[in-house]
Design a protein around this motif. Structure first.
Motif, PDB file in Angstrom:
ATOM      1  N   ASP A   1       0.360   1.896  -1.019  1.00  0.00           N
ATOM      2  CA  ASP A   1       1.798   1.858  -1.296  1.00  0.00           C
ATOM      3  C   ASP A   1       2.308   3.272  -1.565  1.00  0.00           C
ATOM      4  O   ASP A   1       1.742   4.001  -2.384  1.00  0.00           O
ATOM      5  N   ARG A   2       3.395   3.653  -0.878  1.00  0.00           N
ATOM      6  CA  ARG A   2       3.981   4.982  -1.052  1.00  0.00           C
ATOM      7  C   ARG A   2       4.734   5.101  -2.370  1.00  0.00           C
ATOM      8  O   ARG A   2       4.780   6.163  -2.974  1.00  0.00           O
TER       9      ARG A   2
ATOM     10  N   ASP B   1       7.989   0.300  -1.744  1.00  0.00           N
ATOM     11  CA  ASP B   1       7.027  -0.058  -0.699  1.00  0.00           C
ATOM     12  C   ASP B   1       6.106  -1.184  -1.178  1.00  0.00           C
ATOM     13  O   ASP B   1       5.805  -2.120  -0.428  1.00  0.00           O
TER      14      ASP B   1
ATOM     15  N   ARG C   1       5.915  -4.918   0.504  1.00  0.00           N
ATOM     16  CA  ARG C   1       4.629  -5.440   0.962  1.00  0.00           C
ATOM     17  C   ARG C   1       4.326  -6.792   0.313  1.00  0.00           C
ATOM     18  O   ARG C   1       3.946  -7.752   0.986  1.00  0.00           O
TER      19      ARG C   1
END
Length: 177
Positions: free
Chosen positions: A78-79, A83, A87
């Motif tokens: 995960d950025r 994000d 997801r």
């Protein structure tokens, strides 16, 4: 993901809990971000609404036995928090092309966990997606059901305070905050 990414996400939040969240992340550092970092940690979630904001898509959480928005623990790929929320919503709803309305934090919630959970508490950061209710959904391994509900007819088994949080999120989205 680093704690400064979390603090950057929280900087845009106008929620009354923002300072408590930021203090928790500062005090815990990197450990705040990961399930393995301690009994309390950050999670990310996504409230999925119909475009008219009249319905919400919820999942029946398998461990908790309550209806709730999609969300969960951060993963190394995960950025950022947005994000992770996107997801989780995609995985748990089966809507592969789900997109967040924007990366604006709309909800902050610290909740204690009991029975069936290895964690003691989650510091949850919430985002929003708008989806056509005709979009097909699927049930993930973490849920027993996924279903649309009118906002004025939520199921009885939602967590304490959930209805008020949901109303605040809708107000925020409707006003463009």
């Amino acid at each position: 993901m680093r704690p400064d990414v979390v603090n950057a996400s929280l900087a845009t939040a106008t929620h009354p809990e923002r300072d408590r969240f930021a203090a928790f992340v500062r005090a815990q550092g990197d450990a705040a971000l990961w399930r393995e970092g301690g009994p309390e940690h950050v999670t990310a979630s996504c409230f999925v609404f119909s475009p008219d904001l009249g319905h919400v898509l919820l999942c029946l959480h398998r461990k908790g036995r309550f209806w709730v928005q999609f969300g969960g623990h951060l993963e190394s790929d995960d950025r950022d928090l947005a994000d992770a929320a996107r997801r989780e919503a995609r995985e748990e709803s089966g809507i592969a092309d789900l997109k967040l309305l924007d990366e604006h934090v709309v909800d902050l919630d610290r909740h204690d966990l009991r029975g069936g959970f290895a964690c003691a508490a989650h510091w949850d950061v919430g985002f929003v997606a708008l989806v056509d209710p005709a979009t097909p959904t699927t049930v993930s391994d973490e849920s027993d059901d996924v279903r649309w509900f009118p906002l004025d007819a939520l199921p009885a088994t939602v967590p304490d305070g959930f209805s008020a949080r949901l109303a605040a999120v809708v107000r925020s989205v409707a006003s463009g905050d």
